[in-house]
Design an enzyme around this catalytic site. Sequence first.
Site, PDB file in Angstrom:
ATOM      1  N   TYR A  59      13.878   1.524   0.967  1.00 23.52           N
ATOM      2  CA  TYR A  59      15.301   1.863   0.604  1.00 23.52           C
ATOM      3  C   TYR A  59      16.091   1.722   2.139  1.00 23.52           C
ATOM      4  O   TYR A  59      16.000   2.421   2.885  1.00 23.52           O
ATOM      5  CB  TYR A  59      15.555   3.180   0.021  1.00 23.52           C
ATOM      6  CG  TYR A  59      16.914   3.492  -0.405  1.00 23.52           C
ATOM      7  CD1 TYR A  59      17.839   2.579  -0.699  1.00 23.52           C
ATOM      8  CD2 TYR A  59      17.169   4.865  -0.796  1.00 23.52           C
ATOM      9  CE1 TYR A  59      19.201   2.996  -0.857  1.00 23.52           C
ATOM     10  CE2 TYR A  59      18.547   5.338  -1.427  1.00 23.52           C
ATOM     11  CZ  TYR A  59      19.455   4.497  -1.225  1.00 23.52           C
ATOM     12  OH  TYR A  59      20.710   4.685  -1.789  1.00 23.52           O
TER      13      TYR A  59
ATOM     14  N   LYS B  50      15.265  -1.812  -2.041  1.00 20.92           N
ATOM     15  CA  LYS B  50      16.695  -1.356  -2.572  1.00 20.92           C
ATOM     16  C   LYS B  50      17.493  -1.526  -1.373  1.00 20.92           C
ATOM     17  O   LYS B  50      17.625  -0.733  -0.438  1.00 20.92           O
ATOM     18  CB  LYS B  50      16.480   0.153  -3.006  1.00 20.92           C
ATOM     19  CG  LYS B  50      17.905   0.561  -3.671  1.00 20.92           C
ATOM     20  CD  LYS B  50      17.940   2.048  -4.110  1.00 20.92           C
ATOM     21  CE  LYS B  50      19.323   2.365  -4.412  1.00 20.92           C
ATOM     22  NZ  LYS B  50      19.448   3.969  -4.736  1.00 20.92           N
TER      23      LYS B  50
END
Length: 310
Positions: A139, A168
């Site tokens: 992320y 992400k």
Amino acid sequence: MRRPLAPGRFGAVVTAMVTPFDAEGALDLDGAASLARWLTVHGSDALVVAGTTGESPVLGDAEKLDLIEAVAQAVTVPVIAGTGSNDTAHSIELTRRVAQRGASAVLVVAPYYNRPSQRGLVQHFEAVAEATSLPVMLYDVPARTGRKVAPETVLEVAAHRPNVVALKDASGDLVGATRVLGEAPAGFDLYSGDDVATLALCALGAAGVVSVASHWVGLQLRALLTAFWAGDTAEAAEIHCRLLPLLRVQSSDEFPSPLPAKAICRAQGLPVGQCRLPLGPAPAALDELARDVVAQLEPAPAGALGSVGR
């Protein structure tokens, strides 16, 4: 090699789920299970639990584990557990423990506040990935962490750790995303981490979105991606433009995420409670804004629950 234009291993719409609390601010496990089931009916292919939108900074480890277990028992879609922190040893321990509570994968955010070098990021991500057999989604959210995860870092970790299978991307760096999509190992998925960037990233080959707005427009986001992957880019662009005002409300300096998401959930009759301090509780003006958002919601598009699988 760029991936095909299609959803990824976790589906097209992955919801970064808010964490329900009761009136006293205690964890509401029944509310979490109910919300998880509601989200899967309203367009979510997978759920991120105990991530930033789930107020992970104010959840204790025991609460995170109980929350992950309650959601995993309530739904049949993948549950991606947020286990990253700015402490590598802590991230490793939590990552090991969520596997026993039903997590299907883990989300590991870049360490925040201590701002490690890119070499430090590589070592952190690889150490966490080595500690589990679960799939790992990295992320990158530099607005919250203070450190951008360079494309070279993502590519190195993905090359060395086969269970690092996704990113992400909430960096806003389209050039960097293009490089990751072009050079990552086969089967590696990049997900938009920002609802407003979803169509642009999917045009480059992204696998879908890890979404906050799917709490209120999940089926519409699913329809957007279904249209895009079916080749109807004009329809996808039209849906995107129509949704844009409803996507942009999810965070601001005055009402940072997940305050708006919880307010919109409450306006839809979903029992999620308030945010814990230092974010909450929400001022009356936000609840009024949330009611306005809900009043603007369109009926779910026909066929929105149709398959968008590979």
